[in-house]
Design a protein around this motif. Structure first.
Motif, mmCIF file in Angstrom:
data_model
loop_
_atom_site.group_PDB
_atom_site.id
_atom_site.type_symbol
_atom_site.label_atom_id
_atom_site.label_comp_id
_atom_site.label_asym_id
_atom_site.label_seq_id
_atom_site.Cartn_x
_atom_site.Cartn_y
_atom_site.Cartn_z
ATOM 1 N N LEU A 21 0.843 -1.191 0.000
ATOM 2 C CA LEU A 21 0.000 0.000 0.000
ATOM 3 C C LEU A 21 0.878 1.241 0.000
ATOM 4 C CD1 LEU A 21 -2.503 -1.167 2.761
ATOM 5 C CD2 LEU A 21 -2.860 -1.248 0.283
ATOM 6 N N ASN A 22 0.363 2.336 -0.538
ATOM 7 C CA ASN A 22 1.150 3.567 -0.502
ATOM 8 C C ASN A 22 1.134 4.144 0.913
ATOM 9 O OD1 ASN A 22 -1.116 5.372 -0.181
ATOM 10 N ND2 ASN A 22 -1.457 5.341 -2.379
ATOM 11 N N GLU A 70 -0.019 6.894 2.237
ATOM 12 C CA GLU A 70 -1.309 7.420 2.703
ATOM 13 C C GLU A 70 -2.239 6.287 3.146
ATOM 14 O OE1 GLU A 70 -5.076 9.463 0.570
ATOM 15 O OE2 GLU A 70 -3.181 10.539 0.276
ATOM 16 N N GLU A 71 -2.243 5.200 2.401
ATOM 17 C CA GLU A 71 -3.086 4.052 2.753
ATOM 18 C C GLU A 71 -2.582 3.375 4.020
ATOM 19 O OE1 GLU A 71 -4.352 3.011 -1.848
ATOM 20 O OE2 GLU A 71 -2.485 2.201 -1.013
ATOM 21 N N GLN A 72 -1.266 3.276 4.162
ATOM 22 C CA GLN A 72 -0.701 2.713 5.385
ATOM 23 C C GLN A 72 -1.074 3.573 6.595
ATOM 24 O OE1 GLN A 72 3.538 2.056 5.013
ATOM 25 N NE2 GLN A 72 3.290 1.035 3.044
ATOM 26 N N PHE A 87 -3.691 5.490 6.891
ATOM 27 C CA PHE A 87 -5.118 5.305 7.144
ATOM 28 C C PHE A 87 -5.345 4.078 8.026
ATOM 29 C CE2 PHE A 87 -9.319 3.658 6.151
ATOM 30 C CZ PHE A 87 -10.117 4.786 6.212
ATOM 31 N N LYS A 97 -14.060 5.886 2.373
ATOM 32 C CA LYS A 97 -12.611 5.652 2.299
ATOM 33 C C LYS A 97 -12.283 4.238 2.776
ATOM 34 C CE LYS A 97 -10.656 10.281 2.803
ATOM 35 N NZ LYS A 97 -9.718 11.098 3.562
ATOM 36 N N ASP A 119 -13.245 1.732 0.132
ATOM 37 C CA ASP A 119 -12.255 1.756 -0.952
ATOM 38 C C ASP A 119 -11.001 0.971 -0.559
ATOM 39 O OD1 ASP A 119 -13.983 3.324 -2.449
ATOM 40 O OD2 ASP A 119 -12.895 5.206 -2.076
ATOM 41 N N MET A 120 -10.561 1.143 0.685
ATOM 42 C CA MET A 120 -9.379 0.419 1.173
ATOM 43 C C MET A 120 -9.642 -1.084 1.197
ATOM 44 S SD MET A 120 -6.616 2.156 1.955
ATOM 45 C CE MET A 120 -5.880 0.941 2.990
ATOM 46 N N LYS A 125 -9.440 -2.388 -2.298
ATOM 47 C CA LYS A 125 -8.058 -2.434 -2.779
ATOM 48 C C LYS A 125 -7.316 -3.616 -2.188
ATOM 49 C CE LYS A 125 -3.817 -0.015 -3.554
ATOM 50 N NZ LYS A 125 -3.155 1.234 -3.737
#
Length: 88
Positions: free
Chosen positions: A40-41, A43-45, A47, A75, A78-79, A82
């Protein structure tokens, strides 16, 4: 230094091929898949860490981020999607 997780040429996920102990110098080589979290990028990490630190409360996350619950829920959805796609 930020760990690269995607190929700069084709954007596919990178694998780990070598690790080294900074203390004794031992090196381990192979072809290892990165853990899902590291795919994950940043920002996702972040989150996911925020969710964990909010004791799994989307309501608390929304409050801390100054967002509405539905925005934060979207959000989260979406996570989830993904992560499901990364596991395939």
């Amino acid at each position: 230094m930020k760990l690269p997780v995607f190929c700069p040429s084709c954007e596919n996920t990178l694998n780990v091929s070598q690790m080294k102990c900074n203390d004794c110098g031992t090196e381990v080589s192979g072809n290892y898949e990165m853990p899902l979290f590291l795919k994950l990028n940043w920002e996702e990490q972040q989150f996911i860490m925020d969710f964990f630190l909010a004791s799994g409360s989307i309501k608390e996350m929304a409050k801390q981020a100054g967002n509405s619950y539905p925005t934060m829920r979207n959000k989260m959805d979406d996570m989830i999607e993904k992560i499901k796609n990364l596991k395939c």
